[in-house]
Design a protein around this motif. Structure first.
Motif, PDB file in Angstrom:
ATOM      1  N   ASP A  29       0.817  -1.213   0.000  1.00  0.00           N
ATOM      2  CA  ASP A  29       0.000   0.000   0.000  1.00  0.00           C
ATOM      3  C   ASP A  29       0.854   1.268   0.000  1.00  0.00           C
ATOM      4  O   ASP A  29       0.538   2.235  -0.709  1.00  0.00           O
ATOM      5  N   LYS A  30       1.946   1.283   0.733  1.00  0.00           N
ATOM      6  CA  LYS A  30       2.830   2.455   0.733  1.00  0.00           C
ATOM      7  C   LYS A  30       3.571   2.595  -0.593  1.00  0.00           C
ATOM      8  O   LYS A  30       3.760   3.702  -1.083  1.00  0.00           O
ATOM      9  N   MET A  31       3.972   1.467  -1.188  1.00  0.00           N
ATOM     10  CA  MET A  31       4.620   1.525  -2.496  1.00  0.00           C
ATOM     11  C   MET A  31       3.649   2.065  -3.538  1.00  0.00           C
ATOM     12  O   MET A  31       4.019   2.873  -4.384  1.00  0.00           O
ATOM     13  N   GLN A  32       2.379   1.649  -3.473  1.00  0.00           N
ATOM     14  CA  GLN A  32       1.383   2.130  -4.426  1.00  0.00           C
ATOM     15  C   GLN A  32       1.121   3.620  -4.219  1.00  0.00           C
ATOM     16  O   GLN A  32       1.002   4.369  -5.185  1.00  0.00           O
ATOM     17  N   ALA A  33       1.037   4.055  -2.967  1.00  0.00           N
ATOM     18  CA  ALA A  33       0.832   5.476  -2.688  1.00  0.00           C
ATOM     19  C   ALA A  33       1.997   6.299  -3.228  1.00  0.00           C
ATOM     20  O   ALA A  33       1.799   7.372  -3.822  1.00  0.00           O
ATOM     21  N   MET A  34       3.224   5.809  -3.050  1.00  0.00           N
ATOM     22  CA  MET A  34       4.396   6.499  -3.581  1.00  0.00           C
ATOM     23  C   MET A  34       4.336   6.539  -5.101  1.00  0.00           C
ATOM     24  O   MET A  34       4.595   7.567  -5.726  1.00  0.00           O
ATOM     25  N   ALA A  35       3.985   5.406  -5.713  1.00  0.00           N
ATOM     26  CA  ALA A  35       3.886   5.337  -7.174  1.00  0.00           C
ATOM     27  C   ALA A  35       2.856   6.328  -7.693  1.00  0.00           C
ATOM     28  O   ALA A  35       3.083   7.004  -8.706  1.00  0.00           O
ATOM     29  N   ASN A  36       1.736   6.451  -7.004  1.00  0.00           N
ATOM     30  CA  ASN A  36       0.696   7.390  -7.423  1.00  0.00           C
ATOM     31  C   ASN A  36       1.182   8.832  -7.354  1.00  0.00           C
ATOM     32  O   ASN A  36       0.851   9.644  -8.212  1.00  0.00           O
ATOM     33  N   LYS A  37       1.963   9.154  -6.332  1.00  0.00           N
ATOM     34  CA  LYS A  37       2.514  10.499  -6.210  1.00  0.00           C
ATOM     35  C   LYS A  37       3.507  10.798  -7.328  1.00  0.00           C
ATOM     36  O   LYS A  37       3.539  11.895  -7.868  1.00  0.00           O
ATOM     37  N   LEU A  87      16.279   6.814  -7.646  1.00  0.00           N
ATOM     38  CA  LEU A  87      15.930   6.177  -6.374  1.00  0.00           C
ATOM     39  C   LEU A  87      16.956   6.470  -5.283  1.00  0.00           C
ATOM     40  O   LEU A  87      16.608   6.561  -4.108  1.00  0.00           O
ATOM     41  N   SER A  88      18.210   6.635  -5.670  1.00  0.00           N
ATOM     42  CA  SER A  88      19.255   6.886  -4.668  1.00  0.00           C
ATOM     43  C   SER A  88      19.044   8.220  -3.955  1.00  0.00           C
ATOM     44  O   SER A  88      19.555   8.416  -2.858  1.00  0.00           O
ATOM     45  N   ARG A  89      18.281   9.118  -4.557  1.00  0.00           N
ATOM     46  CA  ARG A  89      18.005  10.434  -3.956  1.00  0.00           C
ATOM     47  C   ARG A  89      16.597  10.529  -3.380  1.00  0.00           C
ATOM     48  O   ARG A  89      16.195  11.587  -2.897  1.00  0.00           O
ATOM     49  N   CYS A  90      15.844   9.445  -3.452  1.00  0.00           N
ATOM     50  CA  CYS A  90      14.419   9.489  -3.139  1.00  0.00           C
ATOM     51  C   CYS A  90      14.113   9.072  -1.696  1.00  0.00           C
ATOM     52  O   CYS A  90      14.563   8.031  -1.240  1.00  0.00           O
ATOM     53  N   ASN A  91      13.314   9.891  -1.019  1.00  0.00           N
ATOM     54  CA  ASN A  91      12.811   9.558   0.305  1.00  0.00           C
ATOM     55  C   ASN A  91      11.289   9.590   0.330  1.00  0.00           C
ATOM     56  O   ASN A  91      10.672   9.767   1.372  1.00  0.00           O
ATOM     57  N   CYS A  92      10.660   9.438  -0.846  1.00  0.00           N
ATOM     58  CA  CYS A  92       9.205   9.551  -0.969  1.00  0.00           C
ATOM     59  C   CYS A  92       8.451   8.437  -0.250  1.00  0.00           C
ATOM     60  O   CYS A  92       7.286   8.607   0.097  1.00  0.00           O
ATOM     61  N   TYR A  93       9.086   7.282  -0.031  1.00  0.00           N
ATOM     62  CA  TYR A  93       8.396   6.172   0.624  1.00  0.00           C
ATOM     63  C   TYR A  93       7.900   6.584   2.015  1.00  0.00           C
ATOM     64  O   TYR A  93       6.792   6.246   2.406  1.00  0.00           O
ATOM     65  N   ASP A  94       8.699   7.334   2.745  1.00  0.00           N
ATOM     66  CA  ASP A  94       8.310   7.768   4.086  1.00  0.00           C
ATOM     67  C   ASP A  94       7.142   8.748   4.070  1.00  0.00           C
ATOM     68  O   ASP A  94       6.448   8.890   5.064  1.00  0.00           O
ATOM     69  N   LYS A  95       6.947   9.421   2.946  1.00  0.00           N
ATOM     70  CA  LYS A  95       5.908  10.440   2.866  1.00  0.00           C
ATOM     71  C   LYS A  95       4.640   9.911   2.202  1.00  0.00           C
ATOM     72  O   LYS A  95       3.694  10.657   1.998  1.00  0.00           O
ATOM     73  N   ALA A  96       4.650   8.620   1.858  1.00  0.00           N
ATOM     74  CA  ALA A  96       3.482   8.019   1.186  1.00  0.00           C
ATOM     75  C   ALA A  96       2.407   7.649   2.194  1.00  0.00           C
ATOM     76  O   ALA A  96       2.663   7.446   3.345  1.00  0.00           O
TER      77      ALA A  96
END
Length: 96
Positions: A29-37, A87-96
């Motif tokens: 669910d968090k991966m999908q939320a990140m993908a949607n963003k 991805l090496s610069r991405c922290n979007c998973y925590d914000k999903a």
């Protein structure tokens, strides 16, 4: 959390790049939320880590799998090295 440490493999396909992400903290669910963003038309992330050229070629992001073992399908004229770099610069998973 930076997802790059959880990537166990990347495969270039005719549609883009499949990214295998594994770990006890990885949830579908968090991966999908990140993908949607991050997908075209999405609101993006506060720490927009993707390069403009990458975003321009990104056609979509699909997620499948189970908690702990997820595959992210990054669609578009994208190469694995570009996905790894963004991805090496991405922290979007925590914000999903």
């Amino acid at each position: 959390m930076n997802l790059s440490k959880n990537v166990t493999g990347m495969t270039e396909t005719h549609d883009g790049v499949d990214v295998d992400v594994v770990g006890p903290e990885i949830r579908v669910d968090k991966m999908q939320a990140m993908a949607n963003k991050c997908a075209p038309g999405g609101p993006g992330c506060e720490d927009d880590c993707c390069e403009e050229d990458f975003k321009a070629r990104l056609k979509g992001v699909k997620v499948d799998g189970i908690d702990g073992n997820v595959t992210m399908h990054v669609l578009g004229a994208i190469k694995a090295a570009e996905v790894a770099n963004n991805l090496s610069r991405c922290n979007c998973y925590d914000k999903a």
